[in-house]
Design a protein around this motif. Structure first.
Motif, PDB file in Angstrom:
ATOM      1  N   MET A   1      36.920  41.135  39.148  1.00 31.90           N
ATOM      2  CA  MET A   1      37.391  42.516  39.167  1.00 31.90           C
ATOM      3  C   MET A   1      38.745  42.571  39.867  1.00 31.90           C
ATOM      4  SD  MET A   1      35.868  45.831  41.053  1.00 31.90           S
ATOM      5  CE  MET A   1      34.305  45.688  40.343  1.00 31.90           C
ATOM      6  N   PRO A   2      39.661  43.443  39.409  1.00 29.83           N
ATOM      7  CA  PRO A   2      40.949  43.547  40.085  1.00 29.83           C
ATOM      8  C   PRO A   2      40.780  43.926  41.547  1.00 29.83           C
ATOM      9  CG  PRO A   2      40.937  44.786  38.027  1.00 29.83           C
ATOM     10  CD  PRO A   2      39.540  44.352  38.276  1.00 29.83           C
ATOM     11  N   THR A   3      41.678  43.465  42.381  1.00 32.31           N
ATOM     12  CA  THR A   3      41.607  43.802  43.797  1.00 32.31           C
ATOM     13  C   THR A   3      42.340  45.113  44.066  1.00 32.31           C
ATOM     14  OG1 THR A   3      43.572  42.468  44.187  1.00 32.31           O
ATOM     15  CG2 THR A   3      41.432  41.387  44.452  1.00 32.31           C
ATOM     16  N   ASN A   4      42.195  45.606  45.293  1.00 32.88           N
ATOM     17  CA  ASN A   4      42.901  46.809  45.746  1.00 32.88           C
ATOM     18  C   ASN A   4      42.498  48.070  44.969  1.00 32.88           C
ATOM     19  OD1 ASN A   4      44.396  45.203  47.583  1.00 32.88           O
ATOM     20  ND2 ASN A   4      45.807  44.666  45.942  1.00 32.88           N
ATOM     21  N   LEU A   5      41.284  48.103  44.480  1.00 32.80           N
ATOM     22  CA  LEU A   5      40.793  49.292  43.800  1.00 32.80           C
ATOM     23  C   LEU A   5      39.668  49.893  44.629  1.00 32.80           C
ATOM     24  CD1 LEU A   5      40.541  48.054  40.112  1.00 32.80           C
ATOM     25  CD2 LEU A   5      42.308  49.522  41.091  1.00 32.80           C
ATOM     26  N   ASP A   6      39.609  51.211  44.676  1.00 28.39           N
ATOM     27  CA  ASP A   6      38.494  51.890  45.321  1.00 28.39           C
ATOM     28  C   ASP A   6      37.428  52.106  44.258  1.00 28.39           C
ATOM     29  OD1 ASP A   6      36.670  53.535  46.532  1.00 28.39           O
ATOM     30  OD2 ASP A   6      38.176  54.835  47.468  1.00 28.39           O
ATOM     31  N   ILE A   7      36.547  51.119  44.113  1.00 28.68           N
ATOM     32  CA  ILE A   7      35.588  51.163  43.017  1.00 28.68           C
ATOM     33  C   ILE A   7      34.612  52.324  43.170  1.00 28.68           C
ATOM     34  CG2 ILE A   7      33.943  49.553  44.076  1.00 28.68           C
ATOM     35  CD1 ILE A   7      34.930  49.859  40.329  1.00 28.68           C
ATOM     36  N   VAL A   8      34.316  52.720  44.393  1.00 32.17           N
ATOM     37  CA  VAL A   8      33.411  53.860  44.588  1.00 32.17           C
ATOM     38  C   VAL A   8      34.066  55.145  44.072  1.00 32.17           C
ATOM     39  CG1 VAL A   8      32.226  55.270  46.305  1.00 32.17           C
ATOM     40  CG2 VAL A   8      32.184  52.785  46.503  1.00 32.17           C
ATOM     41  N   ALA A   9      35.347  55.331  44.365  1.00 35.27           N
ATOM     42  CA  ALA A   9      36.051  56.524  43.881  1.00 35.27           C
ATOM     43  C   ALA A   9      36.192  56.499  42.366  1.00 35.27           C
ATOM     44  CB  ALA A   9      37.422  56.624  44.546  1.00 35.27           C
ATOM     45  N   GLY A 120      31.052  48.129  39.954  1.00 36.99           N
ATOM     46  CA  GLY A 120      31.908  47.979  38.783  1.00 36.99           C
ATOM     47  C   GLY A 120      31.115  48.027  37.489  1.00 36.99           C
ATOM     48  N   PHE A 121      29.921  47.415  37.485  1.00 38.53           N
ATOM     49  CA  PHE A 121      29.057  47.510  36.302  1.00 38.53           C
ATOM     50  C   PHE A 121      28.712  48.972  36.016  1.00 38.53           C
ATOM     51  CE2 PHE A 121      26.911  43.183  37.495  1.00 38.53           C
ATOM     52  CZ  PHE A 121      28.037  42.492  37.063  1.00 38.53           C
ATOM     53  N   HIS A 122      28.355  49.683  37.066  1.00 37.53           N
ATOM     54  CA  HIS A 122      27.993  51.105  36.910  1.00 37.53           C
ATOM     55  C   HIS A 122      29.195  51.904  36.416  1.00 37.53           C
ATOM     56  CE1 HIS A 122      26.722  55.166  38.398  1.00 37.53           C
ATOM     57  NE2 HIS A 122      25.541  54.739  37.963  1.00 37.53           N
ATOM     58  N   PHE A 123      30.350  51.633  36.975  1.00 44.04           N
ATOM     59  CA  PHE A 123      31.579  52.327  36.587  1.00 44.04           C
ATOM     60  C   PHE A 123      31.869  52.154  35.096  1.00 44.04           C
ATOM     61  CE2 PHE A 123      36.281  51.308  36.219  1.00 44.04           C
ATOM     62  CZ  PHE A 123      36.695  52.617  36.023  1.00 44.04           C
ATOM     63  N   ILE A 124      31.862  50.920  34.610  1.00 48.13           N
ATOM     64  CA  ILE A 124      32.205  50.713  33.199  1.00 48.13           C
ATOM     65  C   ILE A 124      31.157  51.373  32.302  1.00 48.13           C
ATOM     66  CG2 ILE A 124      31.060  48.464  32.928  1.00 48.13           C
ATOM     67  CD1 ILE A 124      34.459  49.548  31.430  1.00 48.13           C
ATOM     68  N   ASP A 146      45.061  55.280  35.195  1.00 51.00           N
ATOM     69  CA  ASP A 146      44.648  54.350  36.252  1.00 51.00           C
ATOM     70  C   ASP A 146      43.157  54.033  36.165  1.00 51.00           C
ATOM     71  OD1 ASP A 146      44.214  57.059  37.091  1.00 51.00           O
ATOM     72  OD2 ASP A 146      43.915  56.368  39.133  1.00 51.00           O
ATOM     73  N   VAL A 147      42.366  55.009  35.746  1.00 48.07           N
ATOM     74  CA  VAL A 147      40.931  54.765  35.565  1.00 48.07           C
ATOM     75  C   VAL A 147      40.726  53.778  34.411  1.00 48.07           C
ATOM     76  CG1 VAL A 147      38.732  55.817  34.886  1.00 48.07           C
ATOM     77  CG2 VAL A 147      40.216  56.964  36.540  1.00 48.07           C
ATOM     78  N   LEU A 148      41.419  53.996  33.320  1.00 48.15           N
ATOM     79  CA  LEU A 148      41.275  53.116  32.164  1.00 48.15           C
ATOM     80  C   LEU A 148      41.808  51.716  32.458  1.00 48.15           C
ATOM     81  CD1 LEU A 148      42.281  55.618  29.361  1.00 48.15           C
ATOM     82  CD2 LEU A 148      39.979  54.882  30.001  1.00 48.15           C
ATOM     83  N   ASP A 149      42.908  51.643  33.201  1.00 48.37           N
ATOM     84  CA  ASP A 149      43.458  50.332  33.557  1.00 48.37           C
ATOM     85  C   ASP A 149      42.493  49.551  34.448  1.00 48.37           C
ATOM     86  OD1 ASP A 149      45.731  50.799  32.079  1.00 48.37           O
ATOM     87  OD2 ASP A 149      46.973  51.372  33.800  1.00 48.37           O
ATOM     88  N   ALA A 150      41.734  50.260  35.271  1.00 48.04           N
ATOM     89  CA  ALA A 150      40.718  49.597  36.093  1.00 48.04           C
ATOM     90  C   ALA A 150      39.517  49.176  35.255  1.00 48.04           C
ATOM     91  CB  ALA A 150      40.271  50.531  37.219  1.00 48.04           C
ATOM     92  N   ALA A 151      39.190  49.982  34.244  1.00 49.75           N
ATOM     93  CA  ALA A 151      38.015  49.695  33.425  1.00 49.75           C
ATOM     94  C   ALA A 151      38.244  48.540  32.456  1.00 49.75           C
ATOM     95  CB  ALA A 151      37.612  50.944  32.646  1.00 49.75           C
ATOM     96  N   LEU A 152      39.460  48.386  31.952  1.00 49.14           N
ATOM     97  CA  LEU A 152      39.706  47.399  30.910  1.00 49.14           C
ATOM     98  C   LEU A 152      39.339  45.973  31.324  1.00 49.14           C
ATOM     99  CD1 LEU A 152      40.684  46.653  28.101  1.00 49.14           C
ATOM    100  CD2 LEU A 152      43.030  46.653  28.989  1.00 49.14           C
ATOM    101  N   PRO A 153      39.802  45.459  32.463  1.00 52.90           N
ATOM    102  CA  PRO A 153      39.431  44.076  32.804  1.00 52.90           C
ATOM    103  C   PRO A 153      37.941  43.896  33.047  1.00 52.90           C
ATOM    104  CG  PRO A 153      40.684  45.094  34.587  1.00 52.90           C
ATOM    105  CD  PRO A 153      40.768  46.021  33.425  1.00 52.90           C
ATOM    106  N   ILE A 154      37.250  44.949  33.466  1.00 51.87           N
ATOM    107  CA  ILE A 154      35.797  44.845  33.614  1.00 51.87           C
ATOM    108  C   ILE A 154      35.158  44.707  32.236  1.00 51.87           C
ATOM    109  CG2 ILE A 154      33.706  45.972  34.463  1.00 51.87           C
ATOM    110  CD1 ILE A 154      35.458  47.394  36.545  1.00 51.87           C
ATOM    111  N   ALA A 155      35.632  45.509  31.284  1.00 47.48           N
ATOM    112  CA  ALA A 155      35.123  45.399  29.913  1.00 47.48           C
ATOM    113  C   ALA A 155      35.409  44.014  29.339  1.00 47.48           C
ATOM    114  CB  ALA A 155      35.747  46.481  29.040  1.00 47.48           C
ATOM    115  N   GLN A 156      36.580  43.485  29.619  1.00 48.45           N
ATOM    116  CA  GLN A 156      36.952  42.168  29.102  1.00 48.45           C
ATOM    117  C   GLN A 156      36.087  41.060  29.691  1.00 48.45           C
ATOM    118  OE1 GLN A 156      41.080  42.558  30.254  1.00 48.45           O
ATOM    119  NE2 GLN A 156      41.749  42.715  28.118  1.00 48.45           N
TER     120      GLN A 156
END
Length: 198
Positions: A1-9, A120-124, A146-156
């Motif tokens: 998962m990318p770093t420096n993200l507030d996954i809870v938010a 992150g699983f829950h988020f995607i 920014d939400v979509l940019d965070a979601a894309l690498p998780i989906a990948q």
């Protein structure tokens, strides 16, 4: 998962979006088909609510698979869904949650997951399920980039191949798709046809 993200938010954005969309459903809409094969909107909301309670239990370190058993939505499915969402959002904001390991027995009993990965699983899931609800109700869906940019690498990072074809797989096989938006790419990666209509 990318770093420096507030996954809870980020997760809260996705979950609250799903709640706002579900709140627009009328009783007759609960019988509508969804992009999830075999599920009406009622069935989708029941699944989503169950997942919220399951992930909340995981955040407390509870490994019991029975906590992931499909829940009834009672007489007011939309309100029951909202309550489930508030439950998981509260669980994810507890002190120290990001230092915990999450058992996810519905996925595997052989592994526990660091909090950021599990959330992150829950988020995607709720980025995609928000789209499911929006398409079912023919409503617009808008996530910030920014939400979509965070979601894309998780989906990948979601495994492909035979794991997508077994009964109960979290996501269907990838759908061939070119062009479109970041959301379209996420959906296609996770087995949704971005052009789906009821």
């Amino acid at each position: 998962m990318p770093t420096n993200l507030d996954i809870v938010a980020l997760d809260a954005v996705a979950v609250r979006t799903s709640v706002d969309l579900a709140a627009q459903a009328k009783p007759a809409d609960l019988a509508r088909p969804t992009p999830c094969v075999g599920w009406t909107l009622h069935g989708l909301l029941a699944h989503m609510a169950t997942q919220h309670y399951g992930f909340a239990a995981a955040s407390r370190g509870e490994p019991d698979l029975a906590l992931w058993k499909l829940r009834s939505l009672g007489d007011d499915p939309v309100e029951a869904y909202r309550a489930s969402a508030e439950h998981v959002l509260a669980a994810f904001t507890q002190d120290g949650v990001l230092t915990r390991d999450f058992p996810l027995p519905e996925f595997t009993a052989a592994q526990i997951f660091p909090a950021e990965q599990a959330i992150g699983f829950h988020f995607i899931d709720y980025v995609v399920h928000s789209w499911d609800v929006a398409r079912t109700l023919d409503l617009p869906l808008s996530f910030t980039q920014d939400v979509l940019d965070a979601a894309l690498p998780i989906a990948q990072a979601v495994p492909t191949g035979a794991a997508r074809q077994v009964p109960g797989a979290a996501f269907a096989p990838e759908v061939p798709w070119t062009g479109g938006t970041t959301l379209d790419r996420i959906l296609a990666l996770l087995g949704r046809d971005p052009a789906w209509t009821p």
